[in-house]
Design a protein around this motif. Structure first.
Motif, PDB file in Angstrom:
ATOM      1  N   ILE A 147       0.843  -1.200   0.000  1.00  0.00           N
ATOM      2  CA  ILE A 147       0.000   0.000   0.000  1.00  0.00           C
ATOM      3  C   ILE A 147       0.877   1.248   0.000  1.00  0.00           C
ATOM      4  O   ILE A 147       0.687   2.156  -0.824  1.00  0.00           O
ATOM      5  CB  ILE A 147      -0.942   0.010   1.220  1.00  0.00           C
ATOM      6  CG1 ILE A 147      -1.942  -1.144   1.130  1.00  0.00           C
ATOM      7  CG2 ILE A 147      -1.680   1.350   1.310  1.00  0.00           C
ATOM      8  CD1 ILE A 147      -2.738  -1.372   2.412  1.00  0.00           C
ATOM      9  N   ALA A 164      -4.364  -5.788  -3.082  1.00  0.00           N
ATOM     10  CA  ALA A 164      -4.136  -4.354  -3.246  1.00  0.00           C
ATOM     11  C   ALA A 164      -3.829  -4.101  -4.709  1.00  0.00           C
ATOM     12  O   ALA A 164      -3.085  -4.857  -5.334  1.00  0.00           O
ATOM     13  CB  ALA A 164      -2.978  -3.886  -2.377  1.00  0.00           C
ATOM     14  N   VAL A 191      -7.828  -1.612  -1.726  1.00  0.00           N
ATOM     15  CA  VAL A 191      -7.394  -2.732  -0.903  1.00  0.00           C
ATOM     16  C   VAL A 191      -8.641  -3.516  -0.504  1.00  0.00           C
ATOM     17  O   VAL A 191      -9.521  -2.974   0.173  1.00  0.00           O
ATOM     18  CB  VAL A 191      -6.639  -2.267   0.346  1.00  0.00           C
ATOM     19  CG1 VAL A 191      -6.181  -3.469   1.172  1.00  0.00           C
ATOM     20  CG2 VAL A 191      -5.451  -1.394  -0.035  1.00  0.00           C
TER      21      VAL A 191
END
Length: 197
Positions: A147, A164, A191
């Motif tokens: 992320i 993700a 996500v």
């Protein structure tokens, strides 16, 4: 999830969840997550999340939650983040859905200006970590790293799939999309946490 204009995400997801699989066993991690979603939606709203201002411009009567009997639940909310601009400020989105006991949670961040990218991705990572910890689920370090680095990730743990995906959309969004106006984003990161099929 490749949804470049956020207002279309919920409708597309709703169509997908209507084809849900059978209900999960009682007291399973999947069922525990299913049961937690309305509470999580309420908790987030207490923290300042709500219907997206962009969505309210399109539909002033839009609501955060939708239910269809006991088989379908969906909460679609957003929290505006502080941005350096000069264009549209970044925003975190949460889509919490349960269809026939099969929960899916999607946290997203939409970024219009490059100056906001790092802080927005950090806010997304923290929100995902808070959700997983509060749901007694694994917090894969690789997921949080992906992320923050804005890269793709796909893994499974405890019967759940963690995905993700970062999508670069429009490099000129910061200059063209003014504060308070809806338009293409610079980039978007989704996500998703869902029960493994």
């Amino acid at each position: 999830m490749r949804c470049h204009l956020r207002s279309g995400c919920a409708a597309g997801f709703l169509a997908a969840v209507l084809m849900a699989v059978p209900t999960a066993a009682k007291d399973s991690p999947t069922q525990q997550m299913s049961d937690r979603l309305p509470k999580l939606c309420a908790e987030l709203q207490k923290q300042g999340w709500g219907v997206s201002p962009d969505q309210l411009q399109l539909d002033p009567h839009a609501k955060a939650e939708m239910r269809m009997g006991k088989r379908l639940y969906m909460c679609n909310i957003e929290r505006q983040l502080a941005g350096k601009g000069p264009g549209h400020a970044p925003a975190l989105d949460a889509l919490l859905a349960n269809a026939s006991g099969e929960p899916k949670v999607v946290f997203s961040v939409s970024v219009w200006c490059a100056a906001d990218r790092e802080s927005a991705l950090e806010a997304l990572a923290k929100e995902v970590e808070r959700f997983l910890t509060g749901s007694n689920l694994s917090v894969p370090a690789e997921l949080l790293e992906a992320i923050r680095a804005s890269r793709t990730h796909d893994s499974t743990a405890q019967g759940f799939r963690y995905r993700a995906e970062s999508v670069e959309v429009d490099a000129g969004a910061c200059d063209r999309v003014k504060p308070g106006k809806l338009g293409p984003v610079l980039m978007k990161m989704d996500v998703a946490v869902e029960a493994k099929p």
